[in-house]
Design a protein around this motif. Structure first.
Motif, mmCIF file in Angstrom:
data_model
loop_
_atom_site.group_PDB
_atom_site.id
_atom_site.type_symbol
_atom_site.label_atom_id
_atom_site.label_comp_id
_atom_site.label_asym_id
_atom_site.label_seq_id
_atom_site.Cartn_x
_atom_site.Cartn_y
_atom_site.Cartn_z
ATOM 1 N N ALA A 1 -62.582 -8.742 9.461
ATOM 2 C CA ALA A 1 -63.838 -9.096 8.897
ATOM 3 C C ALA A 1 -64.992 -9.425 10.095
ATOM 4 N N PRO A 2 -66.129 -9.149 10.178
ATOM 5 C CA PRO A 2 -67.065 -9.883 11.084
ATOM 6 C C PRO A 2 -67.040 -11.260 11.052
ATOM 7 N N PHE A 3 -66.988 -12.109 12.229
ATOM 8 C CA PHE A 3 -67.183 -13.278 12.412
ATOM 9 C C PHE A 3 -68.226 -13.749 13.404
ATOM 10 N N GLU A 4 -68.606 -15.038 13.110
ATOM 11 C CA GLU A 4 -69.427 -15.844 14.298
ATOM 12 C C GLU A 4 -69.365 -17.012 14.237
ATOM 13 N N GLY A 5 -70.017 -17.792 15.258
ATOM 14 C CA GLY A 5 -69.907 -19.457 15.358
ATOM 15 C C GLY A 5 -70.570 -19.661 16.784
ATOM 16 N N ASP A 6 -70.295 -21.060 16.884
ATOM 17 C CA ASP A 6 -71.073 -21.732 17.903
ATOM 18 C C ASP A 6 -69.960 -21.700 19.322
ATOM 19 N N LEU A 7 -70.450 -21.511 20.455
ATOM 20 C CA LEU A 7 -69.417 -21.569 21.533
ATOM 21 C C LEU A 7 -69.231 -22.967 22.106
ATOM 22 N N SER A 8 -69.820 -23.855 21.427
ATOM 23 C CA SER A 8 -69.598 -25.605 21.770
ATOM 24 C C SER A 8 -68.391 -25.830 21.090
ATOM 25 N N GLN A 9 -67.980 -24.828 20.132
ATOM 26 C CA GLN A 9 -66.558 -25.123 19.430
ATOM 27 C C GLN A 9 -65.688 -24.421 19.865
ATOM 28 N N THR A 10 -65.590 -23.189 20.468
ATOM 29 C CA THR A 10 -64.712 -22.579 21.147
ATOM 30 C C THR A 10 -65.387 -21.737 22.341
ATOM 31 N N SER A 11 -64.984 -22.160 23.569
ATOM 32 C CA SER A 11 -65.670 -21.226 24.788
ATOM 33 C C SER A 11 -65.359 -19.804 24.780
ATOM 34 N N GLY A 12 -66.087 -19.192 25.765
ATOM 35 C CA GLY A 12 -66.190 -17.802 25.969
ATOM 36 C C GLY A 12 -65.056 -17.307 26.055
ATOM 37 N N SER A 13 -64.082 -17.881 26.993
ATOM 38 C CA SER A 13 -62.647 -17.593 27.573
ATOM 39 C C SER A 13 -61.663 -17.802 26.364
ATOM 40 N N ASP A 14 -61.601 -18.823 25.428
ATOM 41 C CA ASP A 14 -60.767 -18.689 24.303
ATOM 42 C C ASP A 14 -61.205 -17.819 23.286
ATOM 43 N N LEU A 15 -62.160 -17.393 23.205
ATOM 44 C CA LEU A 15 -62.611 -16.525 22.114
ATOM 45 C C LEU A 15 -62.304 -14.957 22.610
ATOM 46 N N LEU A 16 -62.461 -14.608 23.788
ATOM 47 C CA LEU A 16 -61.959 -13.388 24.298
ATOM 48 C C LEU A 16 -60.412 -13.466 24.422
ATOM 49 N N ARG A 17 -59.767 -14.449 24.867
ATOM 50 C CA ARG A 17 -58.346 -14.694 24.483
ATOM 51 C C ARG A 17 -57.884 -13.983 23.337
ATOM 52 N N GLN A 18 -58.230 -14.896 22.256
ATOM 53 C CA GLN A 18 -57.998 -14.458 20.701
ATOM 54 C C GLN A 18 -58.104 -12.953 20.467
ATOM 55 N N LEU A 19 -59.277 -12.265 20.851
ATOM 56 C CA LEU A 19 -59.720 -11.124 20.505
ATOM 57 C C LEU A 19 -58.480 -9.784 21.242
ATOM 58 N N ILE A 20 -58.298 -10.430 22.592
ATOM 59 C CA ILE A 20 -57.464 -9.705 23.175
ATOM 60 C C ILE A 20 -56.081 -9.401 22.463
ATOM 61 N N GLU A 21 -55.482 -10.855 22.437
ATOM 62 C CA GLU A 21 -54.320 -11.056 21.460
ATOM 63 C C GLU A 21 -54.157 -10.278 20.274
ATOM 64 N N LYS A 22 -55.286 -10.001 19.678
ATOM 65 C CA LYS A 22 -55.425 -9.460 18.333
ATOM 66 C C LYS A 22 -55.660 -7.931 18.558
ATOM 67 N N ARG A 23 -55.769 -7.541 19.777
ATOM 68 C CA ARG A 23 -56.068 -6.308 20.020
ATOM 69 C C ARG A 23 -57.248 -5.514 19.244
ATOM 70 N N ALA A 24 -58.104 -6.583 19.336
ATOM 71 C CA ALA A 24 -59.399 -6.303 18.422
ATOM 72 C C ALA A 24 -60.398 -5.012 19.011
ATOM 73 N N THR A 25 -61.080 -4.325 18.072
ATOM 74 C CA THR A 25 -61.669 -3.269 18.363
ATOM 75 C C THR A 25 -63.239 -3.762 17.622
ATOM 76 N N GLY A 26 -64.344 -3.446 18.485
ATOM 77 C CA GLY A 26 -65.611 -3.887 17.958
ATOM 78 C C GLY A 26 -66.386 -4.591 19.284
ATOM 79 N N VAL A 27 -67.538 -5.148 18.839
ATOM 80 C CA VAL A 27 -68.323 -5.651 19.629
ATOM 81 C C VAL A 27 -68.641 -7.236 19.678
ATOM 82 N N LEU A 28 -68.206 -7.820 20.708
ATOM 83 C CA LEU A 28 -68.643 -9.255 20.822
ATOM 84 C C LEU A 28 -70.212 -9.594 21.461
ATOM 85 N N THR A 29 -70.964 -10.201 20.569
ATOM 86 C CA THR A 29 -72.234 -10.514 21.088
ATOM 87 C C THR A 29 -72.340 -11.799 21.182
#
Length: 85
Positions: free
Chosen positions: A12-40
């Protein structure tokens, strides 16, 4: 089956605040999940997009930059907002 529910939720689409999770942590999670989509991402002045296909970035922009420099900018984000769809 009940075991499939988290997979559906993760898709499902999700959104949040980058002060809660860094850009690097967020990308790492998406890569580990082998996610397909657009991170804005939006840092307050510039917008960036990372297009992912099965956890691999296929296109990256941030402000006026593209490619690896843009990806570096996204990874370094510590404030702003994000949405993945």
């Amino acid at each position: 089956a009940l075991g499939e529910a988290p997979v559906e939720a993760a898709a499902a689409p999700f959104e949040g605040d980058l002060s809660q999770t860094s850009g690097s942590d967020l990308l790492r999670q998406l890569i580990e999940k082998r996610a397909t989509g657009v991170l804005t991402v939006f840092d307050g002045t510039q917008t960036g997009e990372v297009v992912l296909k099965e956890g691999q970035s296929t296109q990256v922009t941030f402000g006026r930059t593209t490619g690896r420099p843009a990806l570096t900018s996204v990874v370094r984000l510590r404030r702003g907002s994000f949405r993945f769809r």
